[in-house]
Scaffold this active site. Structure first.
Site, PDB file in Angstrom:
ATOM      1  N   LYS A 178      -6.567   9.586  15.096  1.00  0.00           N
ATOM      2  CA  LYS A 178      -7.764   9.507  13.661  1.00  0.00           C
ATOM      3  C   LYS A 178      -8.615   8.654  13.282  1.00  0.00           C
ATOM      4  O   LYS A 178      -9.987   9.607  13.418  1.00  0.00           O
ATOM      5  CB  LYS A 178      -6.576  10.112  12.022  1.00  0.00           C
ATOM      6  CG  LYS A 178      -6.783   9.863  11.287  1.00  0.00           C
ATOM      7  CD  LYS A 178      -5.853   9.829   9.910  1.00  0.00           C
ATOM      8  CE  LYS A 178      -7.186   9.631   8.385  1.00  0.00           C
ATOM      9  NZ  LYS A 178      -7.464   8.037   8.471  1.00  0.00           N
ATOM     10  N   ASN A 179      -8.284   6.910  12.762  1.00  0.00           N
ATOM     11  CA  ASN A 179      -8.962   6.339  12.937  1.00  0.00           C
ATOM     12  C   ASN A 179     -10.426   6.124  13.897  1.00  0.00           C
ATOM     13  O   ASN A 179     -11.637   5.953  13.306  1.00  0.00           O
ATOM     14  CB  ASN A 179      -8.598   4.907  12.952  1.00  0.00           C
ATOM     15  CG  ASN A 179      -8.263   5.170  11.440  1.00  0.00           C
ATOM     16  OD1 ASN A 179      -7.840   6.469  10.082  1.00  0.00           O
ATOM     17  ND2 ASN A 179      -6.851   4.023  11.506  1.00  0.00           N
ATOM     18  N   CYS A 235      -7.021   7.938   0.671  1.00  0.00           N
ATOM     19  CA  CYS A 235      -6.889   7.456   0.106  1.00  0.00           C
ATOM     20  C   CYS A 235      -6.195   6.637  -1.402  1.00  0.00           C
ATOM     21  O   CYS A 235      -6.995   5.482  -1.145  1.00  0.00           O
ATOM     22  CB  CYS A 235      -5.567   6.769   0.674  1.00  0.00           C
ATOM     23  SG  CYS A 235      -4.417   8.396   1.957  1.00  0.00           S
ATOM     24  N   ARG A 279     -11.304   2.391  -2.452  1.00  0.00           N
ATOM     25  CA  ARG A 279     -11.664   0.490  -1.750  1.00  0.00           C
ATOM     26  C   ARG A 279     -13.321   0.932  -1.282  1.00  0.00           C
ATOM     27  O   ARG A 279     -14.487   1.799  -1.194  1.00  0.00           O
ATOM     28  CB  ARG A 279     -11.800   0.953  -0.519  1.00  0.00           C
ATOM     29  CG  ARG A 279      -9.674   0.857   0.300  1.00  0.00           C
ATOM     30  CD  ARG A 279      -8.822   2.079   0.534  1.00  0.00           C
ATOM     31  NE  ARG A 279      -8.770   2.684   1.715  1.00  0.00           N
ATOM     32  CZ  ARG A 279      -8.870   3.410   2.166  1.00  0.00           C
ATOM     33  NH1 ARG A 279      -8.511   4.497   1.251  1.00  0.00           N
ATOM     34  NH2 ARG A 279      -8.955   3.240   3.677  1.00  0.00           N
ATOM     35  N   ASP A 329      -1.868  -0.479   8.191  1.00  0.00           N
ATOM     36  CA  ASP A 329      -1.636   0.819   8.360  1.00  0.00           C
ATOM     37  C   ASP A 329       0.208   1.384   8.846  1.00  0.00           C
ATOM     38  O   ASP A 329       0.675   1.991   8.525  1.00  0.00           O
ATOM     39  CB  ASP A 329      -2.295   1.609   9.170  1.00  0.00           C
ATOM     40  CG  ASP A 329      -3.066   2.451   8.408  1.00  0.00           C
ATOM     41  OD1 ASP A 329      -3.302   2.395   7.326  1.00  0.00           O
ATOM     42  OD2 ASP A 329      -4.644   3.284   9.214  1.00  0.00           O
ATOM     43  N   ARG A 364      -3.542  15.135   6.565  1.00  0.00           N
ATOM     44  CA  ARG A 364      -5.102  14.317   6.892  1.00  0.00           C
ATOM     45  C   ARG A 364      -4.705  13.350   8.286  1.00  0.00           C
ATOM     46  O   ARG A 364      -5.592  13.340   8.940  1.00  0.00           O
ATOM     47  CB  ARG A 364      -5.299  13.100   5.679  1.00  0.00           C
ATOM     48  CG  ARG A 364      -5.565  14.681   4.639  1.00  0.00           C
ATOM     49  CD  ARG A 364      -5.993  13.246   3.899  1.00  0.00           C
ATOM     50  NE  ARG A 364      -7.307  12.217   4.500  1.00  0.00           N
ATOM     51  CZ  ARG A 364      -6.578  11.489   3.979  1.00  0.00           C
ATOM     52  NH1 ARG A 364      -5.942  10.755   3.476  1.00  0.00           N
ATOM     53  NH2 ARG A 364      -7.573  10.281   4.940  1.00  0.00           N
TER      54      ARG A 364
END
Length: 418
Positions: free
Chosen positions: A22-23, A116, A123, A306, A398
């Site tokens: 995902k990242n 999130c 952030r 994470d 997600r």
């Protein structure tokens, strides 16, 4: 609203195939618009973040072919329009369009990114913006809208006060077509950054040092066709490996790059958890006895933040008192309330969890407060007595590709309901 229902206690046996990271995918997709032709991205995970990014591409008049696990993106007719809040707020990674559009068009207008809420005032992206300014851009904020413009981008020496993954990638995206040479000092070293740099280099960019603390970018005028395969998702792999340590029966996790997970596996060794890894496949069964330990989240190659919330569930099953200190984000304890409600014994002091084990879980109605907290709820539900009902599951969907199907296929009693 969707919810996940889990009847706990079933052993997990069989094979789980790890999808694309995902990242990495959420940065590769915006990076594709830097090409002056078209690009192909393989092994794209089937997650809702992908759909949100495709919506932004289509708003920019890009042609997107969404096949089974790949995307073909043609940005040759891109229109640089304002990316509105209803698009940008769906995921934090929408901010990668800042660097990509600035690099390609020297101008970008975008509403605040979403994602999130796990950091102070959400952030901040000040490292990204500072990097853009050092490349020659000016930044104007009107209400919740960023306007970033440069008559010309010029290579610069950029020192990051913190090795931010997002800032490192965003600065790379903006710098690939800048005039001259850019050097990013104290750059993040995560595997996803190497994946992005490889993609850009495949298009004709000149980037060296990705994966180290010093990345050098020599600007080019034109980027041609490029292809890339998304690396396996190390966080997804870690989550299922932890599931195997909790309730596995020769559970196989296929698509594991050991070097990406050394911080987790070294902790498993310390905790007495046995596993076997060969040819990118890890096999693991539920650990009979787990030793307590102390963990501190750090930037890569340290213990990645994470993994912290899923790891918390495993620490509740260790004998004795364990400690987990979160050093990256200041609002990453949303899971603790719900784990304690299910039977855990966790106290939070500042940003440190004091976890007393071993405890037994009982199924409850719980909530996914963010993506990785949601993964923790799933893990707790898998080992809990009775039924667990998880709400706010959009957070989970997600970032975890086909999570219901993958867990069902190895024996979990799990389903999703409207």
């Amino acid at each position: 609203m969707k919810k996940i229902i889990i009847n706990g206690g079933n052993k997990l046996s069989g094979t789980i195939n790890i999808g694309g990271a995902k990242n990495s995918a959420v940065a590769l997709i915006p990076a594709a618009i830097l090409s002056d032709e078209n690009t192909t991205i393989y092994n794209v995970p089937n997650i809702t973040d992908k759909k949100a990014l495709i919506n932004i591409l289509e708003t920019l008049n890009c042609n997107v072919t969404d096949e089974k696990d790949s995307l073909i993106i043609d940005s040759s007719k891109l229109e640089n329009v304002y990316i509105k809040e209803d698009l940008s707020s769906k995921l934090r990674a929408s901010y990668y369009f800042m660097g990509a559009l600035l690099g390609k068009c020297k101008h970008v207008e975008i509403a605040l990114p979403g994602g999130c809420n796990i950091g102070k005032s959400s952030r901040p992206i000040n490292f990204h913006l500072k990097g853009f300014e050092q490349l020659g851009a000016t930044i104007t904020i009107e209400d919740d809208k960023y306007i970033i413009h440069a008559d010309e981008l010029k290579g610069s020496k950029i020192y990051l006060d913190f090795p931010s993954v997002g800032a490192t990638i965003n600065i790379m995206l903006a710098a690939v077509k800048a005039k001259g040479k850019t050097v990013i000092y104290n750059a993040a070293k995560e595997p996803e950054i190497v994946n992005i740099a490889t993609f850009l280099n495949n298009m004709g960019a000149k980037i060296t040092g990705a994966g180290t603390s010093e990345i050098k970018i020599t600007g080019v005028d034109y980027l041609h066709k490029g292809i890339i395969e998304v690396i396996p998702d190390r966080i997804e792999a870690a989550t299922y490996i932890i599931a195997g340590a909790l309730i596995g029966d020769n559970l196989k996790i296929n698509g594991v790059i050991e070097e990406h997970l050394e911080s987790l596996l070294s902790k498993f060794d310390e905790m007495g958890i046995k596993y076997n890894i060969k040819d990118f496949e890890l096999t693991i069964s539920a650990a009979e006895k787990i030793k307590h330990t102390s963990i501190k989240s750090q930037v890569f190659p340290g213990f990645v933040t994470d993994m912290g919330q899923p790891m918390c569930v495993l620490l509740t099953q260790a004998n004795g008192v364990s400690f987990f200190e979160e050093t990256i984000y200041d609002n990453r304890m949303g899971h603790v309330k719900y784990l304690n409600n299910m039977g855990a014994n966790i106290e939070v002091k500042d940003n440190t969890e004091i976890i007393c084990g071993k405890t037994e879980y009982k199924g409850k109605k719980v909530k996914a407060t963010d993506l990785r907290a949601g993964a923790a709820m799933v893990l707790a539900g898998l080992i809990a007595e009775g039924q667990t009902e998880i709400s706010n599951v959009e957070h989970i969907l997600r970032g975890y590709e086909n999570i219901i199907e993958k867990l069902s296929n190895v024996g979990a009693d799990i389903k999703i309901e409207e």
